[in-house]
Design a protein around this motif. Structure first.
Motif, PDB file in Angstrom:
ATOM      1  N   ARG A 168       0.853  -1.245   0.054  1.00 10.08           N
ATOM      2  CA  ARG A 168       0.006  -0.087  -0.028  1.00 10.08           C
ATOM      3  C   ARG A 168       0.956   1.272   0.031  1.00 10.08           C
ATOM      4  O   ARG A 168       0.599   2.227  -0.892  1.00 10.08           O
ATOM      5  CB  ARG A 168      -0.916  -0.014   1.297  1.00 10.08           C
ATOM      6  CG  ARG A 168      -1.884   1.289   1.268  1.00 10.08           C
ATOM      7  CD  ARG A 168      -2.797   1.290   2.484  1.00 10.08           C
ATOM      8  NE  ARG A 168      -1.961   1.365   3.646  1.00 10.08           N
ATOM      9  CZ  ARG A 168      -1.530   2.614   4.145  1.00 10.08           C
ATOM     10  NH1 ARG A 168      -1.686   3.578   3.562  1.00 10.08           N
ATOM     11  NH2 ARG A 168      -0.746   2.539   5.154  1.00 10.08           N
ATOM     12  N   VAL A 169       1.971   1.348   0.832  1.00  7.69           N
ATOM     13  CA  VAL A 169       2.727   2.220   0.997  1.00  7.69           C
ATOM     14  C   VAL A 169       3.645   2.556  -0.532  1.00  7.69           C
ATOM     15  O   VAL A 169       3.602   3.688  -1.091  1.00  7.69           O
ATOM     16  CB  VAL A 169       3.869   2.221   2.134  1.00  7.69           C
ATOM     17  CG1 VAL A 169       4.832   3.493   2.052  1.00  7.69           C
ATOM     18  CG2 VAL A 169       3.177   2.189   3.325  1.00  7.69           C
ATOM     19  N   TYR A 170       4.206   1.315  -1.093  1.00 10.37           N
ATOM     20  CA  TYR A 170       4.758   1.568  -2.356  1.00 10.37           C
ATOM     21  C   TYR A 170       3.708   1.985  -3.218  1.00 10.37           C
ATOM     22  O   TYR A 170       4.155   2.832  -4.219  1.00 10.37           O
ATOM     23  CB  TYR A 170       5.283   0.002  -2.620  1.00 10.37           C
ATOM     24  CG  TYR A 170       5.482  -0.144  -4.018  1.00 10.37           C
ATOM     25  CD1 TYR A 170       6.758   0.410  -4.668  1.00 10.37           C
ATOM     26  CD2 TYR A 170       4.640  -0.948  -4.579  1.00 10.37           C
ATOM     27  CE1 TYR A 170       6.951   0.112  -6.023  1.00 10.37           C
ATOM     28  CE2 TYR A 170       5.077  -1.005  -6.218  1.00 10.37           C
ATOM     29  CZ  TYR A 170       6.040  -0.652  -6.742  1.00 10.37           C
ATOM     30  OH  TYR A 170       6.433  -0.891  -8.113  1.00 10.37           O
ATOM     31  N   ASN A 171       2.594   1.555  -3.376  1.00 14.19           N
ATOM     32  CA  ASN A 171       1.553   2.108  -4.464  1.00 14.19           C
ATOM     33  C   ASN A 171       1.247   3.538  -4.370  1.00 14.19           C
ATOM     34  O   ASN A 171       1.082   4.204  -5.464  1.00 14.19           O
ATOM     35  CB  ASN A 171       0.377   1.264  -4.583  1.00 14.19           C
ATOM     36  CG  ASN A 171       0.724  -0.145  -5.012  1.00 14.19           C
ATOM     37  OD1 ASN A 171       1.409  -0.087  -6.183  1.00 14.19           O
ATOM     38  ND2 ASN A 171       0.121  -1.083  -4.488  1.00 14.19           N
ATOM     39  N   SER A 172       1.343   4.087  -3.199  1.00 17.82           N
ATOM     40  CA  SER A 172       0.771   5.288  -2.887  1.00 17.82           C
ATOM     41  C   SER A 172       2.229   6.343  -3.503  1.00 17.82           C
ATOM     42  O   SER A 172       2.065   7.559  -3.898  1.00 17.82           O
ATOM     43  CB  SER A 172       0.707   5.664  -1.382  1.00 17.82           C
ATOM     44  OG  SER A 172      -0.367   5.057  -1.018  1.00 17.82           O
ATOM     45  N   LEU A 173       3.337   5.836  -2.986  1.00 19.89           N
ATOM     46  CA  LEU A 173       4.481   6.558  -3.492  1.00 19.89           C
ATOM     47  C   LEU A 173       4.673   6.692  -5.054  1.00 19.89           C
ATOM     48  O   LEU A 173       4.991   7.811  -5.377  1.00 19.89           O
ATOM     49  CB  LEU A 173       5.846   6.165  -2.900  1.00 19.89           C
ATOM     50  CG  LEU A 173       5.879   6.151  -1.217  1.00 19.89           C
ATOM     51  CD1 LEU A 173       7.084   5.274  -0.802  1.00 19.89           C
ATOM     52  CD2 LEU A 173       6.146   7.609  -0.790  1.00 19.89           C
ATOM     53  N   LYS A 174       4.207   5.561  -5.488  1.00 24.11           N
ATOM     54  CA  LYS A 174       4.433   5.302  -7.044  1.00 24.11           C
ATOM     55  C   LYS A 174       3.363   6.288  -7.699  1.00 24.11           C
ATOM     56  O   LYS A 174       3.612   7.075  -8.776  1.00 24.11           O
ATOM     57  CB  LYS A 174       4.276   3.827  -7.405  1.00 24.11           C
ATOM     58  CG  LYS A 174       4.424   3.593  -9.089  1.00 24.11           C
ATOM     59  CD  LYS A 174       4.551   2.565  -9.241  1.00 24.11           C
ATOM     60  CE  LYS A 174       3.233   1.759  -9.015  1.00 24.11           C
ATOM     61  NZ  LYS A 174       3.005   0.421  -9.638  1.00 24.11           N
ATOM     62  N   LYS A 175       2.319   6.373  -7.256  1.00 24.00           N
ATOM     63  CA  LYS A 175       1.251   7.269  -7.622  1.00 24.00           C
ATOM     64  C   LYS A 175       1.463   8.719  -7.514  1.00 24.00           C
ATOM     65  O   LYS A 175       1.096   9.782  -8.267  1.00 24.00           O
ATOM     66  CB  LYS A 175      -0.175   6.865  -7.012  1.00 24.00           C
ATOM     67  CG  LYS A 175      -0.737   5.757  -7.359  1.00 24.00           C
ATOM     68  CD  LYS A 175      -2.134   5.184  -6.767  1.00 24.00           C
ATOM     69  CE  LYS A 175      -2.710   4.019  -7.225  1.00 24.00           C
ATOM     70  NZ  LYS A 175      -3.850   3.718  -6.285  1.00 24.00           N
ATOM     71  N   SER A 176       2.326   8.998  -6.566  1.00 25.79           N
ATOM     72  CA  SER A 176       2.916  10.481  -6.382  1.00 25.79           C
ATOM     73  C   SER A 176       4.316  10.698  -7.178  1.00 25.79           C
ATOM     74  O   SER A 176       4.932  11.625  -6.976  1.00 25.79           O
ATOM     75  CB  SER A 176       3.190  10.711  -4.845  1.00 25.79           C
ATOM     76  OG  SER A 176       1.749  10.502  -4.288  1.00 25.79           O
ATOM     77  N   ASN A 177       4.347   9.756  -8.189  1.00 25.27           N
ATOM     78  CA  ASN A 177       5.591  10.079  -8.947  1.00 25.27           C
ATOM     79  C   ASN A 177       6.847   9.799  -8.272  1.00 25.27           C
ATOM     80  O   ASN A 177       8.008  10.389  -8.633  1.00 25.27           O
ATOM     81  CB  ASN A 177       5.532  11.465  -9.583  1.00 25.27           C
ATOM     82  CG  ASN A 177       4.610  11.389 -10.818  1.00 25.27           C
ATOM     83  OD1 ASN A 177       4.148  10.318 -11.509  1.00 25.27           O
ATOM     84  ND2 ASN A 177       3.939  12.460 -10.690  1.00 25.27           N
ATOM     85  N   ILE A 178       6.779   9.025  -7.137  1.00 22.47           N
ATOM     86  CA  ILE A 178       8.033   8.508  -6.427  1.00 22.47           C
ATOM     87  C   ILE A 178       8.780   7.257  -6.838  1.00 22.47           C
ATOM     88  O   ILE A 178       7.988   6.467  -6.328  1.00 22.47           O
ATOM     89  CB  ILE A 178       8.053   8.837  -4.928  1.00 22.47           C
ATOM     90  CG1 ILE A 178       7.520  10.340  -4.788  1.00 22.47           C
ATOM     91  CG2 ILE A 178       9.256   8.347  -4.118  1.00 22.47           C
ATOM     92  CD1 ILE A 178       7.168  10.311  -2.981  1.00 22.47           C
ATOM     93  N   TYR A 179       9.730   7.182  -7.628  1.00 24.89           N
ATOM     94  CA  TYR A 179      10.068   5.836  -8.041  1.00 24.89           C
ATOM     95  C   TYR A 179      11.151   5.566  -7.609  1.00 24.89           C
ATOM     96  O   TYR A 179      11.504   4.034  -7.275  1.00 24.89           O
ATOM     97  CB  TYR A 179      10.025   5.780  -9.804  1.00 24.89           C
ATOM     98  CG  TYR A 179       8.846   6.238 -10.483  1.00 24.89           C
ATOM     99  CD1 TYR A 179       7.731   5.633 -10.279  1.00 24.89           C
ATOM    100  CD2 TYR A 179       8.872   7.459 -11.059  1.00 24.89           C
ATOM    101  CE1 TYR A 179       6.579   6.132 -11.009  1.00 24.89           C
ATOM    102  CE2 TYR A 179       7.747   7.900 -11.676  1.00 24.89           C
ATOM    103  CZ  TYR A 179       6.304   7.056 -11.585  1.00 24.89           C
ATOM    104  OH  TYR A 179       5.260   7.394 -12.286  1.00 24.89           O
TER     105      TYR A 179
END
Length: 344
Positions: free
Chosen positions: A282-293
């Motif tokens: 869940r944390v990983y997907n939230s970061l990814k949706k905020s363009n944090i790769y």
């Protein structure tokens, strides 16, 4: 083809792969069952899983081709059997498998005569060509064909736009969906109040994922979408108890980059992606949706930036801090966790 007997348990919910096959490098098939379900549950799960399989799984595609020697998409070149439009359509069909994020460059540089296939694509190490025999072009004369390519990982379908095309720069329609088709069917057994259901789920993929991998990823993504509802009541109480807003002090991770160089660890932050850290899905997907790769993207964010991410909780920020300290030995300010405790 692999077939197994269908075993139905009357005690616990179980799933099983009852058939699987690879029709070609670009067409995989499998059939799964889930049972025993109560009346109506099979349809609920089947519809949700079909949508998640078709729309929530990421894939990798060639999204752009570049060549200064090509004036427009519908031009032809002496010595090449196909038109440029046909070559672009062939590039659209190339199936790739990767775990990359963002945009990567690739290229084709071949001297004729001969056939140009997917194996001639020079791609980053993180990108795998599923079927190297896929046809791209036919060179009938001893000419050089050099094309720059852009590879991207996304989900869904993206159509090229006419105003996005420039001379020598051609966008390509991208079908990022690795799942080609999904069917679900229901078998009922028993009677009266004891009536049960078995869900049959059929999945076809393009070879970049197996049906089992697709089922796992779609299930995980579907769960991640529903997690916020599990904390809805908890967050409501939290808002009631904290009517006075708390200003988050700025703390930029960029200030700590100097500490990394002093440790003499040759870490390329741009090449370390957040999925390599032990973050919950869940944390990983939230970061990814905020363009944090990558970790560099993360290190350039402040506490305030992280707290603004949708569905992000203070526990998530704490967990990220702990991972940074443990894995990268980043010395965070002593008052960081004191500040975070204000939210508890």
């Amino acid at each position: 083809m692999l077939r197994e007997d269908v075993a139905v348990s009357t005690r616990t919910l179980q799933w099983k792969c009852v058939e699987s096959r690879a029709d070609s490098k670009r067409l995989y098939y499998a059939r799964f069952i889930l049972s025993p379900l109560m009346k109506g549950q099979a349809d609920t799960i089947g519809i949700a899983m079909r949508r998640a399989l078709l729309g929530e799984i990421e894939g990798t595609c060639i999204t752009r081709a570049k060549s200064e020697k090509i004036p427009h998409e519908y031009s032809t070149i002496v010595g090449i059997e196909e038109s440029i439009h046909e070559i672009l359509m062939n590039l659209k069909e190339i199936v790739l498998r990767s775990n990359l994020y963002g945009i990567r460059d690739a290229s084709i540089c071949v001297k004729g005569p001969g056939y140009v296939t997917a194996q001639d694509i020079i791609s980053p190490p993180s990108v795998e060509i599923v079927d190297s025999a896929q046809h791209i072009a036919t060179l009938t004369e001893p000419i050089d064909l050099c094309i720059g390519l852009q590879i991207e990982r996304q989900r869904g379908y993206r159509m090229k736009t006419p105003n996005n095309a420039q001379e020598g720069n051609f966008p390509i329609d991208a079908v990022f969906m690795p799942v080609r088709n999904v069917n679900h069917s229901i078998h009922s057994y028993g009677s009266g109040n004891e009536k049960k259901e078995i869900l049959f789920l059929e999945i076809w993929t393009n070879g970049s994922l197996t049906p089992k991998e697709a089922l796992h990823e779609a299930s995980r993504n579907l769960i991640d979408l529903l997690i916020p509802f599990l904390h809805a009541e908890e967050e409501h109480i939290h808002l009631e108890e904290n009517k006075n807003t708390v200003t988050v002090p700025l703390f930029n991770f960029q200030d700590r980059l100097d500490n990394l160089t002093k440790t003499k660890k040759e870490i390329s932050l741009k090449s370390i992606f957040i999925d390599q850290s032990e973050l919950p899905p869940r944390v990983y997907n939230s970061l990814k949706k905020s363009n944090i790769y990558t970790l560099l993207d993360l290190l350039n964010k402040s506490e305030e930036d992280l707290m603004k991410i949708e569905h992000f909780r203070i526990e998530d920020v704490k967990q990220i801090f702990c991972i940074l300290q443990r894995d990268l030995s980043i010395d965070l300010p002593k008052n960081t966790f004191l500040f975070l405790n204000q939210f508890e």
